[in-house]
Design a protein around this motif. Structure first.
Motif, PDB file in Angstrom:
ATOM      1  N   ARG A 159      45.359  86.144  57.974  1.00 34.23           N
ATOM      2  CA  ARG A 159      44.586  84.893  57.993  1.00 34.23           C
ATOM      3  C   ARG A 159      45.125  83.908  56.966  1.00 34.23           C
ATOM      4  N   ARG A 160      45.535  84.437  55.815  1.00 33.22           N
ATOM      5  CA  ARG A 160      46.079  83.574  54.754  1.00 33.22           C
ATOM      6  C   ARG A 160      47.379  82.903  55.215  1.00 33.22           C
ATOM      7  N   LEU A 161      48.251  83.657  55.870  1.00 34.34           N
ATOM      8  CA  LEU A 161      49.522  83.102  56.353  1.00 34.34           C
ATOM      9  C   LEU A 161      49.285  82.035  57.414  1.00 34.34           C
ATOM     10  N   VAL A 162      48.374  82.316  58.346  1.00 31.39           N
ATOM     11  CA  VAL A 162      48.085  81.364  59.427  1.00 31.39           C
ATOM     12  C   VAL A 162      47.475  80.088  58.856  1.00 31.39           C
ATOM     13  N   ARG A 163      46.565  80.239  57.899  1.00 36.96           N
ATOM     14  CA  ARG A 163      45.951  79.053  57.274  1.00 36.96           C
ATOM     15  C   ARG A 163      46.995  78.207  56.556  1.00 36.96           C
ATOM     16  N   PHE A 164      47.918  78.875  55.857  1.00 37.84           N
ATOM     17  CA  PHE A 164      48.985  78.134  55.167  1.00 37.84           C
ATOM     18  C   PHE A 164      49.840  77.369  56.176  1.00 37.84           C
ATOM     19  N   ARG A 165      50.233  78.064  57.252  1.00 39.39           N
ATOM     20  CA  ARG A 165      51.129  77.445  58.247  1.00 39.39           C
ATOM     21  C   ARG A 165      50.458  76.254  58.908  1.00 39.39           C
ATOM     22  N   ASN A 166      49.167  76.385  59.202  1.00 41.20           N
ATOM     23  CA  ASN A 166      48.456  75.312  59.902  1.00 41.20           C
ATOM     24  C   ASN A 166      48.199  74.102  59.016  1.00 41.20           C
ATOM     25  N   ALA A 167      48.079  74.328  57.716  1.00 41.46           N
ATOM     26  CA  ALA A 167      47.640  73.253  56.826  1.00 41.46           C
ATOM     27  C   ALA A 167      48.754  72.652  55.974  1.00 41.46           C
ATOM     28  N   SER A 168      49.947  73.232  56.040  1.00 47.90           N
ATOM     29  CA  SER A 168      50.986  72.789  55.110  1.00 47.90           C
ATOM     30  C   SER A 168      52.271  72.419  55.834  1.00 47.90           C
ATOM     31  N   SER A 169      52.908  71.362  55.346  1.00 49.13           N
ATOM     32  CA  SER A 169      54.213  70.971  55.887  1.00 49.13           C
ATOM     33  C   SER A 169      55.339  71.491  54.993  1.00 49.13           C
ATOM     34  N   LEU A 170      54.976  72.225  53.946  1.00 47.27           N
ATOM     35  CA  LEU A 170      55.979  72.731  53.011  1.00 47.27           C
ATOM     36  C   LEU A 170      56.668  73.967  53.577  1.00 47.27           C
ATOM     37  N   GLY A 171      57.868  74.237  53.064  1.00 42.45           N
ATOM     38  CA  GLY A 171      58.595  75.429  53.487  1.00 42.45           C
ATOM     39  C   GLY A 171      57.937  76.674  52.929  1.00 42.45           C
ATOM     40  N   GLY A 172      57.713  77.668  53.781  1.00 44.80           N
ATOM     41  CA  GLY A 172      57.072  78.902  53.332  1.00 44.80           C
ATOM     42  C   GLY A 172      57.998  80.095  53.426  1.00 44.80           C
ATOM     43  N   ILE A 173      58.123  80.840  52.334  1.00 42.73           N
ATOM     44  CA  ILE A 173      58.872  82.087  52.333  1.00 42.73           C
ATOM     45  C   ILE A 173      57.882  83.212  52.054  1.00 42.73           C
ATOM     46  N   VAL A 174      57.862  84.193  52.940  1.00 42.55           N
ATOM     47  CA  VAL A 174      56.934  85.315  52.780  1.00 42.55           C
ATOM     48  C   VAL A 174      57.694  86.518  52.236  1.00 42.55           C
ATOM     49  N   ILE A 175      57.311  86.969  51.051  1.00 38.54           N
ATOM     50  CA  ILE A 175      57.908  88.168  50.461  1.00 38.54           C
ATOM     51  C   ILE A 175      56.949  89.330  50.711  1.00 38.54           C
ATOM     52  N   VAL A 176      57.457  90.401  51.329  1.00 38.86           N
ATOM     53  CA  VAL A 176      56.619  91.538  51.709  1.00 38.86           C
ATOM     54  C   VAL A 176      57.126  92.812  51.036  1.00 38.86           C
ATOM     55  N   GLU A 177      56.203  93.563  50.456  1.00 35.01           N
ATOM     56  CA  GLU A 177      56.566  94.864  49.881  1.00 35.01           C
ATOM     57  C   GLU A 177      56.737  95.871  51.030  1.00 35.01           C
ATOM     58  N   ARG A 178      57.988  96.288  51.230  1.00 37.29           N
ATOM     59  CA  ARG A 178      58.288  97.264  52.284  1.00 37.29           C
ATOM     60  C   ARG A 178      58.534  98.617  51.618  1.00 37.29           C
ATOM     61  N   THR A 179      57.539  99.479  51.663  1.00 37.48           N
ATOM     62  CA  THR A 179      57.605 100.779  51.002  1.00 37.48           C
ATOM     63  C   THR A 179      57.347 101.881  52.033  1.00 37.48           C
ATOM     64  N   SER A 180      57.438 103.126  51.600  1.00 38.66           N
ATOM     65  CA  SER A 180      57.186 104.241  52.534  1.00 38.66           C
ATOM     66  C   SER A 180      55.760 104.177  53.085  1.00 38.66           C
ATOM     67  N   ILE A 181      54.828 103.658  52.282  1.00 43.24           N
ATOM     68  CA  ILE A 181      53.430 103.551  52.724  1.00 43.24           C
ATOM     69  C   ILE A 181      53.236 102.363  53.673  1.00 43.24           C
ATOM     70  N   SER A 182      53.883 101.235  53.357  1.00 40.57           N
ATOM     71  CA  SER A 182      53.659 100.023  54.160  1.00 40.57           C
ATOM     72  C   SER A 182      54.609  99.900  55.352  1.00 40.57           C
ATOM     73  N   GLU A 183      55.586 100.806  55.472  1.00 41.13           N
ATOM     74  CA  GLU A 183      56.596 100.737  56.532  1.00 41.13           C
ATOM     75  C   GLU A 183      55.966 100.639  57.931  1.00 41.13           C
ATOM     76  N   GLN A 184      54.877 101.383  58.134  1.00 37.44           N
ATOM     77  CA  GLN A 184      54.247 101.420  59.457  1.00 37.44           C
ATOM     78  C   GLN A 184      53.690 100.057  59.886  1.00 37.44           C
ATOM     79  N   TYR A 185      53.432  99.184  58.917  1.00 43.40           N
ATOM     80  CA  TYR A 185      52.886  97.849  59.223  1.00 43.40           C
ATOM     81  C   TYR A 185      53.978  96.780  59.324  1.00 43.40           C
ATOM     82  N   PHE A 186      55.205  97.145  58.935  1.00 44.01           N
ATOM     83  CA  PHE A 186      56.222  96.114  58.700  1.00 44.01           C
ATOM     84  C   PHE A 186      56.623  95.362  59.969  1.00 44.01           C
ATOM     85  N   LEU A 187      56.840  96.075  61.072  1.00 41.82           N
ATOM     86  CA  LEU A 187      57.280  95.413  62.307  1.00 41.82           C
ATOM     87  C   LEU A 187      56.267  94.378  62.782  1.00 41.82           C
ATOM     88  N   ALA A 188      54.987  94.712  62.674  1.00 44.60           N
ATOM     89  CA  ALA A 188      53.936  93.765  63.086  1.00 44.60           C
ATOM     90  C   ALA A 188      53.945  92.529  62.190  1.00 44.60           C
TER      91      ALA A 188
END
Length: 209
Positions: free
Chosen positions: A70-99
């Motif tokens: 929701r935070r990413l979508v709100r940023f994209r909808n409300a901002s004209s600035l360039g957005g870079i998303v940094i994601v922690e890709r770990t053994s625990i979070s790997e299962q969520y990464f593709l989505a």
């Protein structure tokens, strides 16, 4: 507020959301760039020069549910600035990464950079700030014809990053940067566009990566 959009960030500086004060990222950034904390950045975690915003998604955010989406979508909808998303890709979070990758890159059209931890994230932010300083100095160059040619190829960290892609060595990395000019354009290239530079097999590897 969604973002500190009216803030002009000086070259060599970054403005961090107050919530990051005392964190590992802020400690790693101290001494490398000038970091100023501000409590009115809203959804944005770090505000860099060239109107670039960093949104940081931690392992805990990924495990906790959909609030980060929701935070990413709100940023994209409300901002004209360039957005870079940094994601922690770990053994625990790997299962969520593709989505997350699908949401950020394909649906929102933003840049996604995976990191293992906050230390790696600090290195990335330092490189982005340093890169903006070099780009600014090139903008002052008196020869506009040389500027485009050297702006990306002379950037060692960009060159090293492209070499991390499976199947890409120094030669192919150089060819890819000569053809596409930036990591952003390389990320958005089709398999057919990549094939003309590196052949079918490596093109598919790059596209998948």
């Amino acid at each position: 507020p969604v973002t500190g959009g009216s803030i002009v960030v000086p070259y060599g500086h970054a403005i961090g959301n107050e919530k990051w004060r005392g964190s590992e990222i802020s400690q790693r950034l101290q001494g490398k760039i000038k970091l100023i904390f501000e409590d009115s950045l809203g959804l944005v975690d770090f505000h860099l020069p060239n109107k670039t915003c960093i949104l940081y998604i931690s392992e805990a955010d990924l495990v906790a549910g959909d609030e980060f989406k929701r935070r990413l979508v709100r940023f994209r909808n409300a901002s004209s600035l360039g957005g870079i998303v940094i994601v922690e890709r770990t053994s625990i979070s790997e299962q969520y990464f593709l989505a997350v990758q699908k949401l950020v890159v394909l649906e929102l059209g933003m840049v996604l950079l995976p990191v293992a931890n906050q230390g790696e994230a600090a290195q990335l932010i330092t490189q982005l700030v340093s890169f903006s300083v070099r780009e600014q100095s090139k903008d002052r160059s008196s020869n506009p014809f040389l500027r485009k040619q050297c702006s990306q190829l002379a950037e060692a960290s960009v060159f090293r990053t492209v070499q991390q892609i499976p199947g890409v060595g120094k030669t192919k990395a150089l060819l890819l940067l000569q053809q596409f000019g930036s990591i952003h354009r390389l990320c958005n290239a089709s398999v057919k566009e990549l094939e003309t530079v590196v052949g079918q097999t490596v093109a598919q590897q790059i596209y998948t990566f």
